[in-house]
Design an enzyme around this catalytic site. Structure first.
Site, PDB file in Angstrom:
ATOM      1  N   ASP A 146     -21.047  15.943 -35.198  1.00 13.07           N
ATOM      2  CA  ASP A 146     -20.117  16.950 -35.718  1.00 13.07           C
ATOM      3  C   ASP A 146     -18.799  16.879 -34.954  1.00 13.07           C
ATOM      4  O   ASP A 146     -18.768  17.098 -33.747  1.00 13.07           O
ATOM      5  CB  ASP A 146     -20.743  18.336 -35.570  1.00 13.07           C
ATOM      6  N   ASP A 201      -3.603 -11.338 -24.775  1.00 17.26           N
ATOM      7  CA  ASP A 201      -3.297 -11.432 -23.351  1.00 17.26           C
ATOM      8  C   ASP A 201      -2.214 -12.455 -23.084  1.00 17.26           C
ATOM      9  O   ASP A 201      -2.425 -13.659 -23.241  1.00 17.26           O
ATOM     10  CB  ASP A 201      -4.572 -11.799 -22.582  1.00 17.26           C
TER      11      ASP A 201
END
Length: 362
Positions: A87, A241
């Site tokens: 939830d 990278d």
């Protein structure tokens, strides 16, 4: 104009300077004067990979129970597994007393306080505890409720909320209780206090199906790598990278790639793959599909230029590929897109919003 495409799924492996001034500052990037040997580039990249390979996100399956989604959570030591309603509209974790016994956990602690929560669909009340909670193999300390009463939650074992902690209602004194995501983040087990959710409808006509996914610490996407039209990888995570020279794939993916190129072989001296001269003219494009956008490298872009081979310690007349292997990899990261990929695209590193953008260079 360059269109920057946000890609939220890639880790940023780059060192950033202090905050930039208000005006736009441009600095040139220079290639080093000293030519690095091919074997040195490969060794350097593998050493860097050893520091980058710690995964900072993880995913767990979500169970579609027709009217709600459930995730499996372990409570206590040893862990007592429970399926809790997932939830994002509340921020408390509670479990039915029939499904968790604190006396069977060596790490449980009774806080001596009661809780009472009202939901639009029901209510629950009981005692407050702290204990070890395990999600996806990651363990942290969590405060939660053990419900002796619950109405409107028939057939469920409890609920775990991932909303803002100021929605917390589990304590009588009104303090905000950190959610599991908060605790995973504060304990350094995920890199950002973020979850990603993927749901699917039930397709088999039943009432329950494991067909969703919750990712902690970021978001997840199915990326892919193709050679020509042949898929060689359905990667899940990767790194962009600037500090890596090569384009590195997991060992399984790099093997799958070079199976499509007759005679391609690993050269142990350089750590790179070689391509027979008879196959060079037959090579196909390699495409990385990331976040739904295709980024393609032509053969000339993923091969070491012939006029650089000898200067970089390779055998003159041999064709080498910039695409190498990460080796065996258990982190879930399937590729690193280093300099030899980034030379062909414009990249943006947004640390404020934890995202990387890639676009075609002007």
């Amino acid at each position: 104009m360059v269109k920057v495409l946000p890609i939220l799924l890639l880790s940023i492996a780059c060192t950033f300077a202090a905050p930039a001034p208000k005006q736009l500052v441009k600095l040139p990037l220079k290639a080093p004067h000293k030519r690095v040997a091919l074997h040195e580039a490969h060794s350097k990249d593998l050493a860097r990979w050893a520091h980058l390979s710690a995964d900072s996100t993880f995913s767990i399956p979500a169970i579609n129970a027709d009217v709600s989604y459930l995730i499996t959570v372990g409570l206590g030591t040893p862990a007592q597994d429970v399926d809790l309603i997932f939830d994002t509209g509340s921020s408390d974790l509670w479990v039915q007393s029939a499904n968790y016994d604190p006396s069977q956990s060596s790490t449980s602690s009774d806080l001596g306080e009661t809780f009472s929560i009202e939901y639009g669909s029901g209510s629950t009340s009981g005692e407050e505890y702290t204990d070890q909670v395990t999600i996806g193999g990651f363990t942290f300390t969590q405060e939660f409720g053990v419900a002796s009463e619950a109405s409107g939650f028939d057939g469920t074992q409890g609920l775990v909320g991932f909303g803002p902690d100021d929605l917390s209602a589990i304590t009588s004194n009104g303090e905000n209780i950190p959610t599991p995501t908060d605790n995973l983040y504060s304990s350094g087990q995920i890199s950002s206090d973020v979850i990603g959710v993927y749901f699917q409808p039930i397709t088999d006509g039943g009432s329950q199906e494991t067909n969703g996914e919750v990712t902690f610490g970021g978001v997840d996407s199915t990326n892919s790598i193709t050679y020509g039209t042949t898929k060689v990888s359905s990667a899940t995570h990767g790194i962009v990278d600037t500090g890596t020279t090569l384009i590195l794939l997991s060992s399984n993916d790099v093997t799958a790639l070079y199976k499509n190129i007759q005679g391609a072989a690993l050269d142990n001296n350089t750590g790179l793959y070689t391509i027979p001269s008879s196959q060079v003219s037959k090579l196909k494009n390699i495409t990385f599909t990331i976040g739904g956008t295709a980024f393609t490298l032509t053969p000339s872009q993923y091969l070491v230029p012939a006029n650089q081979v000898a200067n970089m310690g390779g055998n003159s007349g041999t064709t080498y590929s910039w695409i190498g292997s990460l080796g065996d990899n258990e982190s879930g990261l399937a590729f690193i897109l280093g300099q030899k990929f980034l030379e062909n695209y414009y990249s943006v590193y947004d640390t404020t919003n934890n995202r990387v953008g890639l676009a075609t260079a002007a």
